[in-house]
Design an enzyme around this catalytic site. Structure first.
Site, PDB file in Angstrom:
ATOM      1  CG  ASP A 163      -2.187   0.543   0.979  1.00  0.00           C
ATOM      2  OD1 ASP A 163      -2.375   1.951   0.460  1.00  0.00           O
ATOM      3  OD2 ASP A 163      -3.350   0.237   1.132  1.00  0.00           O
ATOM      4  NE  ARG A 208     -15.995   4.809   2.558  1.00  0.00           N
ATOM      5  CZ  ARG A 208     -15.123   3.892   2.502  1.00  0.00           C
ATOM      6  NH1 ARG A 208     -15.519   2.875   1.709  1.00  0.00           N
ATOM      7  NH2 ARG A 208     -14.050   3.870   3.160  1.00  0.00           N
ATOM      8  CB  ILE A 250      -0.285  -0.677  -7.878  1.00  0.00           C
ATOM      9  CG1 ILE A 250      -1.637  -0.160  -7.876  1.00  0.00           C
ATOM     10  CG2 ILE A 250      -0.092  -1.546  -6.367  1.00  0.00           C
ATOM     11  CD1 ILE A 250      -2.533  -0.980  -8.238  1.00  0.00           C
ATOM     12  CB  VAL A 280     -27.556  13.268   0.488  1.00  0.00           C
ATOM     13  CG1 VAL A 280     -27.393  13.395  -0.917  1.00  0.00           C
ATOM     14  CG2 VAL A 280     -26.126  13.996   1.320  1.00  0.00           C
ATOM     15  CE1 TYR A 298     -15.163   2.667  -6.883  1.00  0.00           C
ATOM     16  CE2 TYR A 298     -17.424   2.292  -6.653  1.00  0.00           C
ATOM     17  CZ  TYR A 298     -16.366   1.957  -6.372  1.00  0.00           C
ATOM     18  OH  TYR A 298     -15.887   0.789  -5.213  1.00  0.00           O
TER      19      TYR A 298
END
Ligand code: UDP
Length: 348
Positions: free
Chosen positions: A32, A196, A53, A214, A148
């Site tokens: 990571d 989130r 990566i 929302v 996404y």
């Protein structure tokens, strides 16, 4: 078995690293760009390498060749990023993950790819999403939030085609709103966008700020405790033949509720846990005001989990325990982080 875990530093990866080494006795080679959430994972059988990566093809290929199996968690999995940086979201979630698939193919390594519940897009008539039956329905191009879902869905289709050609052996996991300790960073109450929904509501409750709903909070989400998510992966590892070239929903249909109900439930649990009356109120806000232009919501249905259920997995934690345990972590460990600058995790 030695498992190469890409994106190990994110929320899911930090829990899987612990589960794979301590509960299942595997070796984990963890990659990571950050190890901030991995402080609790130590000891033999666990190695962390700082590899981006997207930048270090050699480091990535070496790690893939060293493992017996590759698990790919690398993703931007946060709706505010789909709106703010759609091209970066596409690059990481499609281009870089496709590179992983090609390397797995070259080195003959089985790949477990984490995808997303978002691939189903906008819920149509029906009671739940079924892996190999339900259509993927996305919004118009100008609602660029869907980049996404499109990227994740396209990656799944490429893996499927490679599987048909026999050039890769893969399993896809579609996570439905995993939550638990370390899910996200807290924000200053009143912040829009960012992490989130759980982290937003937790931050609001800690600071008596507004619980923003929302578009009225009518969308539904089904939350799965991260320990149940770990067990789902363990079931897939234990059934390589049945899981070969298959996609599985991983979620808890019994924990489905509207975002408005989530806000009310978290407020009630917060009052029970702290013994103090919350000053947070539910406040309606439009999706475009909260996230910016290009946002549209996924009015999600609960997952059908019979496919993984047939291999012996079932989610065990109910919604109250799932939320309570996650809230306790933030009350005990993270309340002081409320005023710290937010950072963005690069993995699911
Ligand atoms: N949401 C909300 N208030 C917030 C944050 C999010 O009402 O403070 C809503 C969001 O519009 C969506 C749901 O909560 O309907 C879940 O959003 P989240 O960011 O957790 O991710 P998603 O499940 O969409 O990937």
């Amino acid at each position: 078995m030695k498992i190469t875990l890409l994106g190990a530093g994110g929320f899911v990866g930090s829990h899987l690293s612990e589960h794979l080494t301590r509960e299942l006795g595997h070796e984990v080679l963890a990659l990571d760009v950050t190890a901030d959430k991995l402080g609790h994972v130590q000891g033999s059988g666990f190695e962390f390498r700082h590899v981006d990566i997207a930048q270090d093809d050699h480091g990535l290929e070496e790690a893939i060749s060293e493992g017996d199996l590759v698990i790919d968690l690398v993703a931007y999995a946060n709706p505010s990023l789909y709106v703010e940086t759609p091209l970066e979201v596409f690059d990481l979630n499609f281009t870089q993950n496709l590179k992983v698939a090609h390397l797995c193919s070259r080195h003959r390594r089985r790949l477990i790819q984490y995808s997303s519940a978002e691939v189903y897009g906008k819920a149509q008539d029906g009671t739940s999403y079924i892996e190999d039956e339900t259509d993927f329905v996305l919004g118009p191009v100008v609602k660029h939030r869907w980049i996404y879902a499109a990227a994740k869905g396209l990656l799944e289709r490429v893996l499927h085609a490679q599987g048909l050609e026999g050039t890769i052996e893969y399993t896809i996991i579609r996570p439905f709103n995993f939550i638990g300790p370390r899910i996200d960073y807290l924000v200053v109450p009143g912040t829009m966008g960012g992490p989130r929904v759980f982290a937003h509501f937790m931050s609001a409750l800690l600071g008596d700020g507004p619980l923003f709903l929302v578009d009225g909070g009518t969308a539904h989400r089904a939350f799965l405790h991260i320990e149940d998510a770990n067990c789902a992966l363990a079931t897939i590892l234990a059934n390589p033949e049945a899981a070969r070239n298959q996609a599985f929903n991983v979620g808890n249909p019994n924990n489905d509720l509207s975002v408005r109900d989530l806000a009310e439930k978290m407020k009630q649990l917060y009052e029970e846990l702290t013994g103090r009356r919350s000053g947070s109120e539910l406040v309606d806000v439009s999706g475009e005001a909260f996230y910016g232009p290009g946002y549209e919501d996924s009015n999600r249905l609960p997952p059908n989990v019979e496919k993984l259920g047939a291999l012996g997995w079932e989610p065990l934690k109910n919604i109250d325990d799932t939320l309570r345990e996650t809230m306790i972590y933030y009350l005990e460990e993270q309340a002081g982080a409320l005023l710290e600058a937010p950072s963005q995790a690069a993995a699911v």
